[in-house]
Structures are given as structure tokens and as C-alpha cells.
Motif scaffolding. Structure first.
Motif, PDB file in Angstrom:
ATOM      1  N   GLN A  61       0.747  -1.179  -0.082  1.00 46.88           N
ATOM      2  CA  GLN A  61      -0.153  -0.144   0.183  1.00 46.88           C
ATOM      3  C   GLN A  61       1.037   1.153   0.085  1.00 46.88           C
ATOM      4  OE1 GLN A  61      -3.002  -0.355   2.836  1.00 46.88           O
ATOM      5  NE2 GLN A  61      -4.151   1.708   2.161  1.00 46.88           N
ATOM      6  N   GLU A  62       1.852   1.131   0.777  1.00 43.86           N
ATOM      7  CA  GLU A  62       2.901   2.455   0.823  1.00 43.86           C
ATOM      8  C   GLU A  62       3.418   2.701  -0.500  1.00 43.86           C
ATOM      9  OE1 GLU A  62       4.514   5.927   1.850  1.00 43.86           O
ATOM     10  OE2 GLU A  62       3.072   4.941   3.137  1.00 43.86           O
ATOM     11  N   SER A  63       4.078   1.629  -1.114  1.00 41.04           N
ATOM     12  CA  SER A  63       4.816   1.957  -2.473  1.00 41.04           C
ATOM     13  C   SER A  63       3.663   2.200  -3.587  1.00 41.04           C
ATOM     14  CB  SER A  63       5.709   0.654  -2.757  1.00 41.04           C
ATOM     15  OG  SER A  63       4.753  -0.399  -3.210  1.00 41.04           O
ATOM     16  N   VAL A  64       2.608   1.895  -3.444  1.00 47.51           N
ATOM     17  CA  VAL A  64       1.467   2.226  -4.329  1.00 47.51           C
ATOM     18  C   VAL A  64       1.139   3.866  -4.330  1.00 47.51           C
ATOM     19  CG1 VAL A  64      -0.753   2.075  -4.883  1.00 47.51           C
ATOM     20  CG2 VAL A  64       0.291  -0.145  -4.787  1.00 47.51           C
ATOM     21  N   ILE A  65       1.231   4.259  -2.883  1.00 49.33           N
ATOM     22  CA  ILE A  65       0.881   5.727  -2.645  1.00 49.33           C
ATOM     23  C   ILE A  65       1.800   6.565  -3.220  1.00 49.33           C
ATOM     24  CG2 ILE A  65       0.417   7.255  -1.041  1.00 49.33           C
ATOM     25  CD1 ILE A  65      -1.260   5.163   0.330  1.00 49.33           C
ATOM     26  N   THR A  66       3.141   6.141  -3.194  1.00 42.29           N
ATOM     27  CA  THR A  66       4.231   6.822  -3.216  1.00 42.29           C
ATOM     28  C   THR A  66       5.148   6.713  -4.613  1.00 42.29           C
ATOM     29  OG1 THR A  66       5.900   5.417  -2.444  1.00 42.29           O
ATOM     30  CG2 THR A  66       5.096   7.108  -0.715  1.00 42.29           C
ATOM     31  N   SER A  67       4.401   6.038  -5.620  1.00 46.52           N
ATOM     32  CA  SER A  67       4.810   5.713  -6.832  1.00 46.52           C
ATOM     33  C   SER A  67       3.633   6.220  -7.744  1.00 46.52           C
ATOM     34  CB  SER A  67       5.278   4.151  -7.024  1.00 46.52           C
ATOM     35  OG  SER A  67       6.446   3.591  -6.183  1.00 46.52           O
ATOM     36  N   ASP A  68       3.932   6.046  -8.987  1.00 48.38           N
ATOM     37  CA  ASP A  68       3.168   6.357 -10.076  1.00 48.38           C
ATOM     38  C   ASP A  68       2.415   5.212 -10.751  1.00 48.38           C
ATOM     39  OD1 ASP A  68       5.139   5.663 -11.450  1.00 48.38           O
ATOM     40  OD2 ASP A  68       5.369   7.097 -12.917  1.00 48.38           O
ATOM     41  N   PHE A  69       2.389   4.330  -9.932  1.00 49.40           N
ATOM     42  CA  PHE A  69       1.554   3.084 -10.496  1.00 49.40           C
ATOM     43  C   PHE A  69       0.123   3.190 -10.790  1.00 49.40           C
ATOM     44  CE2 PHE A  69       4.503   0.851  -7.459  1.00 49.40           C
ATOM     45  CZ  PHE A  69       5.201   0.016  -8.461  1.00 49.40           C
ATOM     46  N   GLN A  70      -0.259   2.818 -11.918  1.00 56.01           N
ATOM     47  CA  GLN A  70      -1.897   2.898 -12.175  1.00 56.01           C
ATOM     48  C   GLN A  70      -2.552   1.422 -12.108  1.00 56.01           C
ATOM     49  OE1 GLN A  70      -2.641   5.167 -15.695  1.00 56.01           O
ATOM     50  NE2 GLN A  70      -0.624   6.378 -15.256  1.00 56.01           N
ATOM     51  N   TRP A  71      -1.697   0.709 -12.534  1.00 54.87           N
ATOM     52  CA  TRP A  71      -2.185  -0.744 -12.353  1.00 54.87           C
ATOM     53  C   TRP A  71      -1.264  -1.835 -11.685  1.00 54.87           C
ATOM     54  CZ3 TRP A  71      -6.872  -1.202 -14.631  1.00 54.87           C
ATOM     55  CH2 TRP A  71      -7.475  -0.188 -15.455  1.00 54.87           C
TER      56      TRP A  71
END
Length: 139
Positions: A61-71
């Protein structure tokens, strides 16, 4: 699939090749690749800024918030779950037996605005239990 995509790679993939399709019917190979063949290539010769060897990135959850992941893609025993980080609900699971030429409809409406790095998306996905690399999760 999980052995190839996750277990057999130290850090991540530079290129996914037609070796993912080994064992597929010849007609399907031709339809998907035009008859061409190329090998998957891993990310090699990488170092951290401090000179240490690279570490595999675990998507949470943290890396998704701080990165530019969309999928994100989660390998499940019955297929691949497609997750949209802008929505909390689970994504569809595309069965391993699905024809890869089939168009899969996304069950989510398009987000009103794309989040930017460091800004939480409209909703975040629950932490994934699978390990993935940024290279094979970003589209």
C-alpha cells in the motif's frame, strides 16, 4: 507463469519475450507474435545509489501511494487479477484458460484526475500478497 515471472528473476524484467508462450498452440503464437520469437531479458547490471546490489521491490500500500503505479497484476491460482490503484474493490480475474486475444472490459469508471507522485490516489488497493517488480506492474 508465476515461476517464470517471479521465481526465476532476481530483480525484474527489462523485456518479456515469447518464451512466456512456450507450449501454446502454433496458431495462437502466430496470431500474437506474427511468428517472431524473442527471449525475455532480465534487468542486469543494476546497482543502488550506494553501490550495493539491487533489491526486488515489493508492491504494498505504501509503495503504491508514493509511486506512479496505475495498474497492478496479482498472479492467482485461477488466473491474473487486474487491479486499478484508483479503486478499492478487487479487479477482475482473467482465467489462465482465457484466450489472450480476448478484450477484457475494465469494471471501473475512468478516474476524474490522475494522482501525482506523493499524492494518494482516489482510493488505494489493499496490500497485495504477491511480490512484483515495478517493471512488470507498470503500464
Amino acid at each position: 507463469m508465476s515461476r517464470h515471472l517471479i521465481d526465476k528473476v532476481a530483480v525484474g524484467w527489462q523485456t518479456l519475450g515469447t518464451d512466456l508462450l512456450d507450449g501454446a498452440p502454433p496458431a495462437l503464437l502466430i496470431a500474437l507474435t506474427g511468428g517472431e520469437q524473442w527471449a525475455s531479458r532480465t534487468l542486469d547490471h543494476l546497482v543502488q545509489p550506494d553501490g550495493s546490489p539491487p533489491r526486488r521491490m515489493t508492491v504494498d500500500q505504501e509503495s503504491v501511494i508514493t509511486s506512479d503505479f496505475q495498474w497492478g497484476y496479482i498472479l492467482r491460482p485461477n488466473g491474473i487479477e487486474v487491479r486499478n490503484v484508483f479503486h478499492e474493490e478487487p479487479g477482475p480475474v482473467v482465467a489462465w484458460s482465457a484466450d489472450p486475444r480476448t478484450v477484457c472490459a475494465a469494471p471501473w469508471p475512468a478516474p476524474a484526475a490522475r494522482h501525482t507522485r506523493g499524492t494518494p490516489p482516489l482510493a488505494t488497493a489493499a496490500p497485495a500478497k504477491a511480490t512484483a517488480t515495478r517493471t512488470n506492474t507498470r503500464h
